[in-house]
Design a protein around this motif. Sequence first.
Motif, PDB file in Angstrom:
ATOM      1  N   GLU A 175      -2.150  -6.577  -4.935  1.00 55.76           N
ATOM      2  CA  GLU A 175      -1.926  -5.812  -3.710  1.00 55.76           C
ATOM      3  C   GLU A 175      -2.886  -6.288  -2.629  1.00 55.76           C
ATOM      4  O   GLU A 175      -3.608  -7.263  -2.804  1.00 55.76           O
ATOM      5  CB  GLU A 175      -2.117  -4.313  -4.002  1.00 55.76           C
ATOM      6  N   ASN A 187      -2.036   4.887  -6.925  1.00 51.79           N
ATOM      7  CA  ASN A 187      -2.780   3.654  -7.203  1.00 51.79           C
ATOM      8  C   ASN A 187      -3.707   3.885  -8.384  1.00 51.79           C
ATOM      9  O   ASN A 187      -3.768   3.090  -9.312  1.00 51.79           O
ATOM     10  CB  ASN A 187      -3.605   3.263  -5.975  1.00 51.79           C
ATOM     11  N   ASP A 245      -1.134   4.403  11.256  1.00 48.97           N
ATOM     12  CA  ASP A 245      -1.264   4.357  12.723  1.00 48.97           C
ATOM     13  C   ASP A 245      -0.469   3.224  13.364  1.00 48.97           C
ATOM     14  O   ASP A 245      -0.151   3.282  14.549  1.00 48.97           O
ATOM     15  CB  ASP A 245      -2.752   4.270  13.133  1.00 48.97           C
ATOM     16  N   ASN A 266      -0.867  -7.094   9.784  1.00 50.42           N
ATOM     17  CA  ASN A 266      -1.159  -8.428   9.258  1.00 50.42           C
ATOM     18  C   ASN A 266      -0.701  -8.487   7.796  1.00 50.42           C
ATOM     19  O   ASN A 266      -1.197  -7.711   6.969  1.00 50.42           O
ATOM     20  CB  ASN A 266      -2.674  -8.667   9.358  1.00 50.42           C
ATOM     21  N   HIS A 271      -6.353  -3.228   1.843  1.00 40.62           N
ATOM     22  CA  HIS A 271      -6.213  -2.139   2.807  1.00 40.62           C
ATOM     23  C   HIS A 271      -5.143  -1.122   2.393  1.00 40.62           C
ATOM     24  O   HIS A 271      -4.415  -1.321   1.420  1.00 40.62           O
ATOM     25  CB  HIS A 271      -5.894  -2.706   4.192  1.00 40.62           C
ATOM     26  N   GLY A 272      -5.053  -0.074   3.178  1.00 40.34           N
ATOM     27  CA  GLY A 272      -4.089   0.982   2.905  1.00 40.34           C
ATOM     28  C   GLY A 272      -2.815   0.826   3.720  1.00 40.34           C
ATOM     29  O   GLY A 272      -2.531  -0.258   4.262  1.00 40.34           O
ATOM     30  N   SER A 273      -2.063   1.924   3.833  1.00 39.23           N
ATOM     31  CA  SER A 273      -0.718   1.854   4.417  1.00 39.23           C
ATOM     32  C   SER A 273      -0.724   1.865   5.948  1.00 39.23           C
ATOM     33  O   SER A 273       0.332   1.807   6.566  1.00 39.23           O
ATOM     34  CB  SER A 273       0.121   3.017   3.884  1.00 39.23           C
ATOM     35  N   ALA A 274      -1.904   1.933   6.543  1.00 40.01           N
ATOM     36  CA  ALA A 274      -2.074   1.847   8.010  1.00 40.01           C
ATOM     37  C   ALA A 274      -1.015   2.646   8.774  1.00 40.01           C
ATOM     38  O   ALA A 274      -0.280   2.082   9.595  1.00 40.01           O
ATOM     39  CB  ALA A 274      -2.074   0.374   8.453  1.00 40.01           C
ATOM     40  N   THR A 331      -1.693   8.070   0.237  1.00 38.89           N
ATOM     41  CA  THR A 331      -2.142   9.148  -0.657  1.00 38.89           C
ATOM     42  C   THR A 331      -2.540  10.329   0.211  1.00 38.89           C
ATOM     43  O   THR A 331      -3.392  10.173   1.087  1.00 38.89           O
ATOM     44  CB  THR A 331      -3.365   8.704  -1.486  1.00 38.89           C
ATOM     45  N   PRO A 368       0.813  -1.228   0.000  1.00 44.40           N
ATOM     46  CA  PRO A 368       0.000   0.000   0.000  1.00 44.40           C
ATOM     47  C   PRO A 368       0.842   1.272   0.000  1.00 44.40           C
ATOM     48  O   PRO A 368       1.958   1.298   0.521  1.00 44.40           O
ATOM     49  CB  PRO A 368      -0.801  -0.085   1.290  1.00 44.40           C
ATOM     50  N   ILE A 369       0.256   2.285  -0.589  1.00 50.40           N
ATOM     51  CA  ILE A 369       0.928   3.576  -0.719  1.00 50.40           C
ATOM     52  C   ILE A 369       0.052   4.638  -0.065  1.00 50.40           C
ATOM     53  O   ILE A 369      -1.170   4.617  -0.213  1.00 50.40           O
ATOM     54  CB  ILE A 369       1.126   3.902  -2.212  1.00 50.40           C
TER      55      ILE A 369
HETATM   56  P1  NAD Z   1      -6.003   1.657   6.089  1.00 45.70           P
HETATM   57  O1  NAD Z   1      -6.566   0.476   5.385  1.00 45.70           O
HETATM   58  O2  NAD Z   1      -4.572   1.933   5.888  1.00 45.70           O
HETATM   59  O3  NAD Z   1      -6.271   1.485   7.668  1.00 45.70           O
HETATM   60  C1  NAD Z   1      -7.570   1.387   8.228  1.00 45.70           C
HETATM   61  C2  NAD Z   1      -7.479   0.733   9.604  1.00 45.70           C
HETATM   62  O4  NAD Z   1      -7.218  -0.668   9.437  1.00 45.70           O
HETATM   63  C3  NAD Z   1      -6.333   1.268  10.458  1.00 45.70           C
HETATM   64  O5  NAD Z   1      -6.732   1.280  11.800  1.00 45.70           O
HETATM   65  C4  NAD Z   1      -5.221   0.264  10.267  1.00 45.70           C
HETATM   66  O6  NAD Z   1      -4.340   0.148  11.345  1.00 45.70           O
HETATM   67  C5  NAD Z   1      -6.007  -1.036  10.068  1.00 45.70           C
HETATM   68  N1  NAD Z   1      -5.282  -1.932   9.157  1.00 45.70           N
HETATM   69  C6  NAD Z   1      -5.160  -1.802   7.814  1.00 45.70           C
HETATM   70  N2  NAD Z   1      -4.411  -2.787   7.325  1.00 45.70           N
HETATM   71  C7  NAD Z   1      -4.039  -3.550   8.362  1.00 45.70           C
HETATM   72  C8  NAD Z   1      -3.246  -4.708   8.458  1.00 45.70           C
HETATM   73  N3  NAD Z   1      -2.673  -5.276   7.402  1.00 45.70           N
HETATM   74  N4  NAD Z   1      -3.050  -5.236   9.693  1.00 45.70           N
HETATM   75  C9  NAD Z   1      -3.618  -4.689  10.779  1.00 45.70           C
HETATM   76  N5  NAD Z   1      -4.392  -3.589  10.735  1.00 45.70           N
HETATM   77  C10 NAD Z   1      -4.600  -3.018   9.539  1.00 45.70           C
HETATM   78  O7  NAD Z   1      -6.899   2.887   5.672  1.00 45.70           O
HETATM   79  P2  NAD Z   1      -6.650   4.467   5.869  1.00 45.70           P
HETATM   80  O8  NAD Z   1      -6.111   4.730   7.233  1.00 45.70           O
HETATM   81  O9  NAD Z   1      -7.894   5.089   5.434  1.00 45.70           O
HETATM   82  O10 NAD Z   1      -5.558   4.844   4.787  1.00 45.70           O
HETATM   83  C11 NAD Z   1      -4.181   5.043   5.065  1.00 45.70           C
HETATM   84  C12 NAD Z   1      -3.476   5.441   3.793  1.00 45.70           C
HETATM   85  O11 NAD Z   1      -3.478   4.367   2.866  1.00 45.70           O
HETATM   86  C13 NAD Z   1      -4.101   6.631   3.077  1.00 45.70           C
HETATM   87  O12 NAD Z   1      -3.075   7.474   2.625  1.00 45.70           O
HETATM   88  C14 NAD Z   1      -4.828   6.001   1.909  1.00 45.70           C
HETATM   89  O13 NAD Z   1      -4.955   6.873   0.823  1.00 45.70           O
HETATM   90  C15 NAD Z   1      -3.916   4.835   1.600  1.00 45.70           C
HETATM   91  N6  NAD Z   1      -4.563   3.718   0.877  1.00 45.70           N
HETATM   92  C16 NAD Z   1      -3.808   3.062  -0.037  1.00 45.70           C
HETATM   93  C17 NAD Z   1      -4.330   1.966  -0.689  1.00 45.70           C
HETATM   94  C18 NAD Z   1      -3.478   1.246  -1.697  1.00 45.70           C
HETATM   95  O14 NAD Z   1      -2.274   1.479  -1.751  1.00 45.70           O
HETATM   96  N7  NAD Z   1      -4.043   0.390  -2.511  1.00 45.70           N
HETATM   97  C19 NAD Z   1      -5.625   1.521  -0.399  1.00 45.70           C
HETATM   98  C20 NAD Z   1      -6.367   2.188   0.582  1.00 45.70           C
HETATM   99  C21 NAD Z   1      -5.815   3.294   1.222  1.00 45.70           C
END
Ligand code: NAD
Length: 485
Positions: free
Chosen positions: A261, A85, A269, A277, A264-267, A75, A72-73
């Motif tokens: 891919e 993406n 937090d 995961n 989910h995103g780059s998480a 944005t 994930p990247i």
């Molecule tokens: P996110 O999916 O990154 O996270 C949402 C929640 O789910 C967070 O609390 C995170 O900790 C948790 N989470 C996500 N993946 C996890 C994993 N593998 N293991 C454990 N917990 C996980 O969504 P967001 O916070 O809205 O986005 C963060 C960034 O990611 C933004 O910049 C967004 O634009 C980008 N993004 C990228 C992609 C991609 O590269 N395809 C897709 C979605 C979002």
Amino acid sequence: MAEKQRITVAHGDGIGPEIMKATLSILDAAGAQLEYDEVKIGEQAYLSGVTSGIPDEAWESIRTNKIMLKAPITTPQGGGYKSLNVTMRKSLGLFANVRPCKAYTPYVESNFPNMDLTIIRENEEDLYAGIEHQQTEEVVQTLKLISRPGTESIVRYAFEYARANNRKKVTCMTKDNIMKHADGLFHKVFDQVAKEYPEIEADHMIIDIGSAKLADDPERFDVIVTLNLYGDVISDIAAEIAGSVGLGGSANIGTEAAMFEAIHGSAPDIAGKGIGNPSGLLNGAIMMLVHLGQTEVAEKIENAWLKTLEDGIHTGDIYKEGISSKRVGTQEFAEAVIARLGQKPEKFTPRVYDPNAKPIEVSRIPTTTYRKKELLGVDVFIDWKDYNRNPDTIGNGLVAAQGDFFKLKMITNRGVKVFPGGLPETFCTDHWRCRFVKQNEGDTAINDKVVELLNNLYSAGWDFIKTEHLYSFDGERGYSLGQGE
Ligand code: NAD
């Protein structure tokens, strides 16, 4: 042994590098026949001065290898560089985004043990065209573009996917009760293409109630095909209620290239903590191996992964007291999967892939038949900042300036008719859509008449900010009516 396939690998941002390292370690240990061409895209590239976020050498690698595994990247929200993406999906023609969402109960908690659906999300069009303009001080606009060829490709892909994966039903979700032209086209094409697949049940739901049913009763769904934005939203919902957004993999498929891919995103937090995961990216990688025909390795990895889940070895997002046996971090989870390579799950049905299955192919050659297009009028959008915002003032002013070919038919403000005969209660902004139609039905309008009208309005001091032409196609109206028209 199969020849090694060279793929482009991007480690991404946030938890990207951690989950990519874990995923690659599993692929290598399982004997995947892959060579990696590593590229830097996203934040790192951006910070080093590549404003697009994708350096030329990364494009070259992707276009040469045609297969990419991408973490994930990040944005930026609201401003900053555009989504890489979206840019990659569109530039490479990756029109189909395939997102399977399945429950793994009782080992991963979910309220829906029989949930097993796939969302096929249109990947190139819709509001993700990212064509946005501030038109007046008060109003910004995003263009939603839906094409017939784009829709045909994605809908046909969904039915071919259902056929190849022994799925029984495809549900289309749109909002065609409101967007009768854009979403209406998607629904219409769905109905047409569905007829070519009589063995597969086809139905349609309005996206709002469809999403509600998905959240409440996902087990009723099999394959869902929908537009880009709706697909983005409902696939996160589906992944989360299946167990965790951290579990789902995603394939972006085109005729020339494919990118795999996690959903989910780059998480950010949890970045750098080693607790993300890696399953979502791993499942994306498994989809890639199947796509490449390396089904034996795909099976080996997936079965080891299922066994790991069954054994209760879980990352924090799916860890549950009483169900899980051990809470692990990203790399420890990968090591648990590696230790189980060659084993089969005992409770879950072991995965078997057809070694002879071929990637789904859908023709992208447009089948457009061009109809007779007739110009009936023009919507002129006007920036008018008047303190009182009385629609009669702008209406009468435009009538006085319209000239002798077009006549003002109505004015709407954010879609609602305000002239002639609007309601005083309607709130108005500084953005006025003014519909001009031919004064004499029998006349033939051509663009020079539009230019003439604009000249008239300009001379009278009206600040027009854009136009939309009103066409009919073989007599069929090609534009929406104003609310209240
Ligand atoms: P996110 O999916 O990154 O996270 C949402 C929640 O789910 C967070 O609390 C995170 O900790 C948790 N989470 C996500 N993946 C996890 C994993 N593998 N293991 C454990 N917990 C996980 O969504 P967001 O916070 O809205 O986005 C963060 C960034 O990611 C933004 O910049 C967004 O634009 C980008 N993004 C990228 C992609 C991609 O590269 N395809 C897709 C979605 C979002």
